[in-house]
Scaffold this active site. Structure first.
Site, mmCIF file in Angstrom:
data_model
loop_
_atom_site.group_PDB
_atom_site.id
_atom_site.type_symbol
_atom_site.label_atom_id
_atom_site.label_comp_id
_atom_site.label_asym_id
_atom_site.label_seq_id
_atom_site.Cartn_x
_atom_site.Cartn_y
_atom_site.Cartn_z
ATOM 1 N N GLY A 1 0.828 -1.207 0.000
ATOM 2 C CA GLY A 1 0.000 0.000 0.000
ATOM 3 C C GLY A 1 0.853 1.244 0.000
ATOM 4 N N ASN A 2 0.238 2.380 0.268
ATOM 5 C CA ASN A 2 0.994 3.629 0.367
ATOM 6 C C ASN A 2 0.439 4.440 1.526
ATOM 7 O OD1 ASN A 2 -1.108 5.606 -0.694
ATOM 8 N ND2 ASN A 2 -1.031 4.086 -2.331
ATOM 9 N N ARG A 3 1.089 5.541 1.829
ATOM 10 C CA ARG A 3 0.772 6.275 3.059
ATOM 11 C C ARG A 3 -0.316 7.334 2.893
ATOM 12 N NH1 ARG A 3 5.932 8.764 4.684
ATOM 13 N NH2 ARG A 3 4.653 9.694 6.315
ATOM 14 N N SER A 4 -0.996 7.342 1.762
ATOM 15 C CA SER A 4 -2.036 8.353 1.580
ATOM 16 C C SER A 4 -3.170 8.149 2.594
ATOM 17 C CB SER A 4 -2.590 8.279 0.157
ATOM 18 O OG SER A 4 -3.651 9.192 0.035
#
Ligand code: C5P
Length: 403
Positions: A210-213
């Site tokens: 995933g990503n940190r958004s």
């Protein structure tokens, strides 16, 4: 001329009248304070039988006013109304609605309202029979004709065992309706699709890439667009934040789900704003059961394959007149290089606008503030702005509105 969803710190008077729903007025006061407004509670004596003055003073961070004969030297009975930029009466009982319709000024709230030229919003709360009584119906109609905004009442469980129309609307709905009376409705009639959050690509039933958004900027855009009158659909990928109830939400998790949701909703929207951080790659294979380290040894090789670019195909197949806004979050420290990446990206992806922001280990994601540059299709910087994510959202929407 830039406009903010709620332009600045407003002087909001919350008028509380004597109904059991008065306890919910505390939530309304809290919501206005948290949104950064200066809240002054004017409560009737009966309201203070239902909810305590100390509670309201602590939550509003101001003194609660109730007595017409307090502060006579400073002419308080007109001063509060003259200073108000928005008046919200919640709950508004049948009696207080009748008094408002009749222009009575026998208490501080009545004087405050008569002395004010601010927008007035009322949230009626009473038993169904009282709400449907011809006297109340006529009084409410009179108030509507005079420009008063009436929120609710909702249908549902009332104080006793009965249920029906008469229940005070939810706090968020009242606050949103109230703020929209002081917000330019420049996006009214527009349908806007916003993606927010970050997609997750599963490796197995328990793990993902995933990503940190956090979704904060996208949700701020959706919130601001709704406040400015747009009909908003939010495609939400793993949000860490809540959203106002007036927004239609489609929850997704993976890039494939986001792509499906965007392609089915895009044709019904005048504007598409792709604020979500979309995974560029996904695992080639998703394991049916949890990947065990025993079966993998010291090195686990992951093979990732490229995801389709949703923004690019959206721009390619856009419906006539549709406006498409892309985002680019980059770690490039140098401003010129950051803009160069943005110019290359908007040329390649074909969106009408591209919002560029810098992200990093400590920058961008979970924070309440943001700093962005917006490019148009020619690569020119049309806006550079920083501030809260809500204020950045409004600057982006100013560009949307102008187009
Ligand atoms: O290429 P990059 O990921 O930096 O592009 C960011 C923009 O493209 C965002 O608006 C994002 O929502 C969109 N995007 C997309 N599909 C992808 C990757 C990014 O729509 N597969």
């Amino acid at each position: 001329m830039p406009s903010d969803a709620v332009p600045r710190r407003l002087n909001v008077v919350v008028g509380i009248t004597g109904g059991i729903a008065a306890y919910k007025a505390v939530g309304i006061v809290r919501a206005f304070v948290l949104a950064g407004h200066d809240v002054h509670v004017v409560a009737t004596e009966n309201a203070l039988r239902f909810v305590g003055r100390p509670t309201l003073e602590a939550i509003s961070r101001n003194l609660v006013h109730s007595d017409l004969y307090d502060g006579v030297a400073e002419v308080r009975h007109v001063a509060i109304g003259q200073a108000a930029e928005l008046i919200v009466v919640a709950p508004a009982t049948a009696n207080s609605i009748a008094k408002l319709a009749g222009g009575f000024a026998d208490d501080l709230l009545g004087n405050t309202i008569l002395a004010s030229t601010a927008p007035i919003v009322i949230a009626p709360a009473m038993h169904t029979e009282m709400w449907q009584n011809p006297a109340t119906v006529a009084n409410v109609q009179l108030l509507r004709d005079r420009g008063v905004t009436v929120v609710g009442p909702a249908v549902g469980q009332l104080t006793g065992a009965d249920s029906g129309p008469g229940r005070m609307s939810e706090v968020d709905d009242i606050v949103a309706a109230a703020l929209s009376t002081v917000t330019p409705q420049d996006l009214k009639g527009r349908r806007i699709l916003v993606t927010a959050g970050g997609t997750r690509e599963p490796l197995d039933p328990v793990r993902f890439i995933g990503n940190r958004s956090s979704g904060r900027q996208g949700v701020a855009i959706a919130t601001a667009a709704a406040a400015r009158g747009a009909e908003v659909t939010l495609i939400a990928a793993n949000l860490e934040v809540g959203h106002p109830p007036s927004i239609h939400v489609i929850a997704v998790s993976t890039t494939a789900e986001l792509a499906t949701a965007v392609s089915s909703a895009a044709t019904e929207n005048d504007v598409v704003i792709m604020a979500a951080a979309v995974a560029d790659y996904r695992p080639e294979r998703v394991a049916e059961s949890k990947i065990k380290k025993d079966s993998q040894g010291d090195v686990l090789d992951l093979r990732l394959i490229r995801n389709p670019d949703i923004l690019m195909s959206l721009a390619e197949h856009r419906i006539p007149g549709q406006l498409i806004v892309g985002f680019a979050a980059e770690t490039e420290p140098d401003d010129t290089a950051l803009l160069a990446i943005g110019r290359e990206k908007i040329a390649r992806k074909g969106s009408d606008l591209l919002v560029i922001n810098r992200v990093g280990w400590t920058e961008g994601f979970a924070s309440a503030d943001n700093s962005v540059s917006v490019l148009d299709a020619t690569g020119a910087v049309v806006t550079a702005t920083n501030g809260t994510k809500l204020s950045v959202a409004n600057r982006i929407l100013d560009l949307v509105s102008a187009r």
